[in-house]
Scaffold this motif. Structure first.
Motif, PDB file in Angstrom:
ATOM      1  N   UNK A  22       0.818  -1.211   0.000  1.00 57.05           N
ATOM      2  CA  UNK A  22       0.000   0.000   0.000  1.00 57.05           C
ATOM      3  C   UNK A  22       0.855   1.265   0.000  1.00 57.05           C
ATOM      4  N   UNK A  23       2.141   1.131  -0.339  1.00 49.06           N
ATOM      5  CA  UNK A  23       3.035   2.284  -0.390  1.00 49.06           C
ATOM      6  C   UNK A  23       2.753   3.143  -1.626  1.00 49.06           C
ATOM      7  N   UNK A  24       2.990   4.424  -1.483  1.00 43.87           N
ATOM      8  CA  UNK A  24       2.893   5.338  -2.613  1.00 43.87           C
ATOM      9  C   UNK A  24       4.007   4.990  -3.602  1.00 43.87           C
ATOM     10  N   UNK A  25       3.784   5.175  -4.902  1.00 42.66           N
ATOM     11  CA  UNK A  25       4.843   4.848  -5.866  1.00 42.66           C
ATOM     12  C   UNK A  25       6.082   5.730  -5.713  1.00 42.66           C
ATOM     13  N   UNK A  26       5.902   6.907  -5.131  1.00 41.21           N
ATOM     14  CA  UNK A  26       7.044   7.808  -4.915  1.00 41.21           C
ATOM     15  C   UNK A  26       7.043   8.312  -3.489  1.00 41.21           C
ATOM     16  N   UNK A  27       8.237   8.378  -2.913  1.00 39.16           N
ATOM     17  CA  UNK A  27       8.381   8.908  -1.563  1.00 39.16           C
ATOM     18  C   UNK A  27       9.724   9.596  -1.468  1.00 39.16           C
ATOM     19  N   UNK A  28       9.811  10.621  -0.655  1.00 39.29           N
ATOM     20  CA  UNK A  28      11.068  11.332  -0.448  1.00 39.29           C
ATOM     21  C   UNK A  28      11.395  11.315   1.026  1.00 39.29           C
ATOM     22  N   UNK A  29      12.649  11.118   1.356  1.00 35.92           N
ATOM     23  CA  UNK A  29      13.109  11.085   2.736  1.00 35.92           C
ATOM     24  C   UNK A  29      14.292  12.008   2.878  1.00 35.92           C
ATOM     25  N   UNK A  30      14.274  12.812   3.913  1.00 35.60           N
ATOM     26  CA  UNK A  30      15.413  13.703   4.209  1.00 35.60           C
ATOM     27  C   UNK A  30      16.507  12.875   4.869  1.00 35.60           C
ATOM     28  N   UNK A  31      17.706  12.892   4.310  1.00 34.02           N
ATOM     29  CA  UNK A  31      18.840  12.153   4.858  1.00 34.02           C
ATOM     30  C   UNK A  31      19.946  13.139   5.154  1.00 34.02           C
ATOM     31  N   UNK A  32      20.427  13.115   6.371  1.00 38.51           N
ATOM     32  CA  UNK A  32      21.510  14.039   6.743  1.00 38.51           C
ATOM     33  C   UNK A  32      22.840  13.378   6.683  1.00 38.51           C
TER      34      UNK A  32
END
Length: 171
Positions: free
Chosen positions: A161-171
């Protein structure tokens, strides 16, 4: 040596070479074809194909944009007609040397011919079967002038059920 599997009743496919550790390849593609008739299709890497002593009607080089010019010449010498399939807007040939003396080897034969002959020697396949339509939207607009369509078989594909696109902030 040639190894084979029958794809269906109408076609025999053989795999040339045995340099694999992949269990599925070993189980599905290994066998003795030395006593049988000439297969309909031979599948090989280009370096393994250099050891074949056979001429073919047609050679198809898949992912030809990732192949060096010298390796692409191998199938050209083995067939009456050669089809280079690939996308010159994706990965170039790999080279462990990054010096300017070998710069011409960083361009595939596919891209070299596209530079010389442009669309006079190419056919763009406008339907993609690999990714969700939302993921394909950016490369379609950025690289293909919006000409690609996504096949309905993968248009809405997602992992669970995940969205086809996702963005994650990585430090």
């Amino acid at each position: 040596s040639l190894h084979h599997t029958a794809m269906n009743e109408d076609m025999e496919v053989v795999r040339h070479g045995s340099n694999t550790k992949n269990r599925v390849v070993k189980e599905q593609y290994m066998g003795d074809t030395s006593r049988g008739p000439r297969p309909d299709v031979v599948v090989s890497t280009m370096s393994a194909a250099a050891t074949l002593d056979t001429k073919f009607d047609v050679a198809v080089v898949d992912e030809a944009t990732q192949a060096s010019q010298p390796s692409s010449l191998i199938p050209l010498t083995m067939a009456k007609k050669t089809i280079l399939a690939g996308d010159h807007k994706q990965l170039p040939p790999y080279s462990s040397s990054e010096n300017s003396e070998s710069e011409e080897m960083h361009e595939s034969l596919f891209e070299y011919l596209m530079d010389i002959y442009d669309n006079n020697v190419s056919v763009r396949l406008n339907r993609q079967y690999r990714m969700n339509d939302e993921i394909a939207r950016f490369p379609n607009e950025e690289f293909y002038d919006g000409s690609l369509t996504t096949d309905s078989s993968c248009q809405d594909n997602c992992v669970g059920d995940l969205s086809p696109m996702a963005a994650f902030h990585v430090e």
